[in-house]
Motif scaffolding. Structure first.
Motif: not given
Ligand SMILES: Nc1ncnc2c1ncn2[C@@H]1O[C@H](COP(=O)(O)OP(=O)(O)OP(=O)(O)O)[C@@H](O)[C@H]1O
Ligand SMILES: [Mg+2]
Length: 274
Positions: A42, A200-201, A235-236, A239-241, A246
């Motif tokens: 992140g 971060h993708r 996600t914590s 980082l975004e799925l 998802s």
């Protein structure tokens, strides 16, 4: 350290300020030749600070960092370290130094003091790999964002380094530019260049051979990209799925998908229509 290792970090620590949280804490990492390493985390997790250790822009305050066996704390090694690992940064605008595309690519090899015909060969080859041969004589400012970033990458590979570190190279690009840069990374990896790709993708790590995750300056995860997608804590970690992943995770929780991660719309449709 084995000879396949291109970068070897041994318990490194680094702080920008005397007090407060260190940017890197006790990081050990061995990057082997031929790997495509995705370095994730992140905002503020320490990715760029780590990248700067890899080409000796920063020296570790604790521990040691070896690039192809060369200790980055020894200033006599700086030149050779920077020939071993080239850096590409986020903003393509800041990395272009010449008004003409081929001159820009020649900048690095010229600084290496190579003979003119060798420079010419390298520029040709680098522009060819980057898919910019037809732009060689163009003015740099006429290129699109994706083309400019590919030009920055051409400049890096014209130095013919065994390894290239890219710090969020797609962050400022539109989807087309991002696609172009990702395709180029695949091409470079095919040429045997070791790739350390900071992002971060998560959708950009599919082709990587290995992924590591930083959180608050610590290395908290190391493994295969497909296993990272299954990680419940993801996600914590900031980082975004990707939406498809998802979706796959939710279906898997309900027993509607198998364990193999599904990363594309095509794959998901195939699974659901089976
Ligand atoms: N020049 C600096 N001076 C002081 N602190 C800094 C400096 N550069 C980075 N930091 C701090 O060090 C930590 C790690 O920053 P770094 O830039 O390495 O993170 P990052 O993972 O690259 O973040 P981002 O995703 O935003 O690029 C952060 O807490 C940041 O605020
Ligand atoms: Mg950064």
């Amino acid at each position: 350290m084995d000879e396949l290792s291109i970068a070897s970090l041994d318990r490194i620590g680094y702080s920008y300020v005397e007090e407060g949280n260190p940017a890197l804490r006790d990081i050990s990492l061995e990057v082997r030749r031929g790997e495509w390493l995705a370095l994730l985390g992140g905002n503020g997790s320490g990715k760029s600070t780590l990248a700067k250790h890899l080409n000796a822009l920063l020296a570790p305050m604790q521990g040691a960092c070896f690039i192809s066996g060369m200790d980055s704390r020894d200033e006599r090694n700086l030149w050779e370290i920077r020939k071993t690992i080239s850096m590409v940064f986020q903003n393509p605008e800041n990395q272009i130094v010449s008004t003409v595309v081929e001159d820009d690519t020649a900048f690095g090899p010229e600084n290496l003091g190579l003979p003119p015909d060798e420079i010419e060969n390298r520029v040709k080859k680098a522009l060819d790999i980057a898919g910019l041969s037809d732009k060689a004589k163009s003015a740099s400012y006429t290129l699109s964002g994706g083309q400019k970033q590919r030009l920055a990458i051409a400049g890096a590979i014209a130095m013919e380094p065994p390894c290239i570190v890219l710090d969020e190279p797609t962050a400022m690009l539109d989807p087309q530019g991002r696609g172009e840069v990702m395709a180029l990374l695949e091409e470079l990896h095919g040429h045997g260049i070791t790739i350390i790709h900071i992002t971060h993708r998560l959708e950009e790590i599919r082709k990587a051979t290995r992924a590591v995750v930083l959180q608050a300056g610590r290395l908290i995860w190391d493994g295969l990209p497909e296993d990272l997608f299954k990680e419940p804590e993801l996600t914590s970690w900031g980082l975004e799925l990707p939406p498809i992943v998802s979706f796959w995770r939710r279906l898997r929780e309900r027993g509607l998908c198998e364990d193999d991660v599904i990363l594309t719309v095509e794959g998901l449709v195939n699974r659901l229509c089976r």
